[in-house]
Structures are given as C-alpha cells and as structure tokens.
Design a protein around this motif. Structure first.
Motif, PDB file in Angstrom:
ATOM      1  N   GLY A   1      10.511  -5.876  -6.118  1.00 35.49           N
ATOM      2  CA  GLY A   1      11.848  -5.780  -6.691  1.00 35.49           C
ATOM      3  C   GLY A   1      11.822  -5.563  -8.191  1.00 35.49           C
TER       4      GLY A   1
ATOM      5  N   ASN B   1       4.357  -1.351  -0.650  1.00 35.85           N
ATOM      6  CA  ASN B   1       4.742  -1.847   0.667  1.00 35.85           C
ATOM      7  C   ASN B   1       3.619  -1.703   1.688  1.00 35.85           C
TER       8      ASN B   1
ATOM      9  N   GLN C   1       3.041  -8.940   4.366  1.00 35.65           N
ATOM     10  CA  GLN C   1       4.435  -9.353   4.469  1.00 35.65           C
ATOM     11  C   GLN C   1       4.702 -10.670   3.746  1.00 35.65           C
TER      12      GLN C   1
ATOM     13  N   GLY D   1       5.626  -9.900   0.246  1.00 33.85           N
ATOM     14  CA  GLY D   1       6.797  -9.049   0.028  1.00 33.85           C
ATOM     15  C   GLY D   1       6.656  -7.633   0.529  1.00 33.85           C
TER      16      GLY D   1
END
Length: 176
Positions: free
Chosen positions: A3, A39, A44, A47
C-alpha cells in the motif's frame, strides 16, 4: 509495504498530472511491474496477493476506466494508472477502491467548475421536445459547446482523483 509503494507512485502521478496534465508511461509501466512483482514474491502473510490476483486486478483496473477513455472523457494515462493500481490491489481491491475514485473525481470536477466559475460544465446538454401539429420534434437546446471554443475547455486532472480515492480506500475511510 504494498500500500505504501502504491501511494508513493500515485502521489508522483498526481503531481505530474497537475503539472502537465499527463501521466508518464515511465512511471506507470515500472509501477505496474512493481505491483505484480511485490504481489508475486511476498507471501499472503506479508500482504502479497499472488500473481494471478495481481493480473486480475490489472485487468479489472483497465476495464473500469476503459469505457470513459473510449468515450473520450478520460485520457489513456488515467486508464493505465488505474490498471497499475489494480496490479497492487488485486481485482477485488481495485473494484472496491473504484467507488472512492469516482467520488473523488466528482468532488474534483465540482471544485474545478466552481474555481473556473463554469457550473454549467457539469450539466448535460438538454434537449427540448416541441409538439407541433401532432408530430413531436426534438430541437437541441442552445448551449455553448466548450469543446469547440479555444481556451474555454476545462480539464480535470483525474490522476489526482485516482490518487485521492485510492488513499481514502487504503486508509479505510467509511463511505457512509
């Protein structure tokens, strides 16, 4: 981490959009790759969403704004910026954040119209229906077409709306 990286890229894109009304590919393409790689490489628990969800988010972000680009209501840089955000947030995240982006875009358009003293730019061109001798005819309402008047067209830096909307989404601002 994901983020924060997205917010940095969005702030840079908003700054470029305010300054030059363009969002450079040199920012969007590496940002998209960074979102996909983060990603894909992060678990996971840290994040990461995974490669497939990142690609699905990229596609969803692209598809969300593509109709507005095809209608010439938005620039290609804005569409690519939303796709980049999708690579960071995944399909579910970017579709949820899209509501915030739309709200931020609406507020920005209202602010721009007020600042330029052009509130009519927000109203659609209305048509008046006249009934004459049992046959209704539609005549266009006489309005000023701002697109054909040099120096009169007001553009909205939608990269700013994307950045603000994404920031509000990431901060967890409630919509109600």
């Amino acid at each position: 981490m994901i983020g924060f990286s997205l917010l940095l890229l969005l702030c840079a894109a908003a700054w470029h959009d305010l300054r030059s009304r363009r969002i450079p590919n040199a920012l969007v393409y590496p940002g998209t790759a960074a979102g996909f790689l983060l990603n894909s490489l992060l678990s996971q628990g840290m994040g990461g969403l995974g490669a497939l969800d990142s690609l699905a988010g990229l596609g969803a972000g692209l598809l969300l704004l593509l109709p507005l680009y095809l209608l010439r209501a938005m620039g290609a840089g804005d569409v690519k910026l939303m796709a980049m955000a999708g690579a960071f947030l995944g399909a579910r995240g970017v579709t949820s954040a899209f509501i915030y982006v739309l709200l931020a875009g609406g507020l920005l358009a209202i602010a721009m119209a007020w600042r330029h003293r052009k509130p009519r730019m927000l109203l659609p061109k209305l048509e008046i229906i006249q009934v004459t001798s049992n046959t209704p005819t539609v005549n266009p309402h006489p309005t000023e077409d701002l697109a054909n008047v040099p120096g009169k067209c007001i553009t909205v830096p939608y990269g700013v709306a994307i950045a603000a909307g994404m920031a509000a989404y990431l901060a967890g601002v409630p919509l109600n």
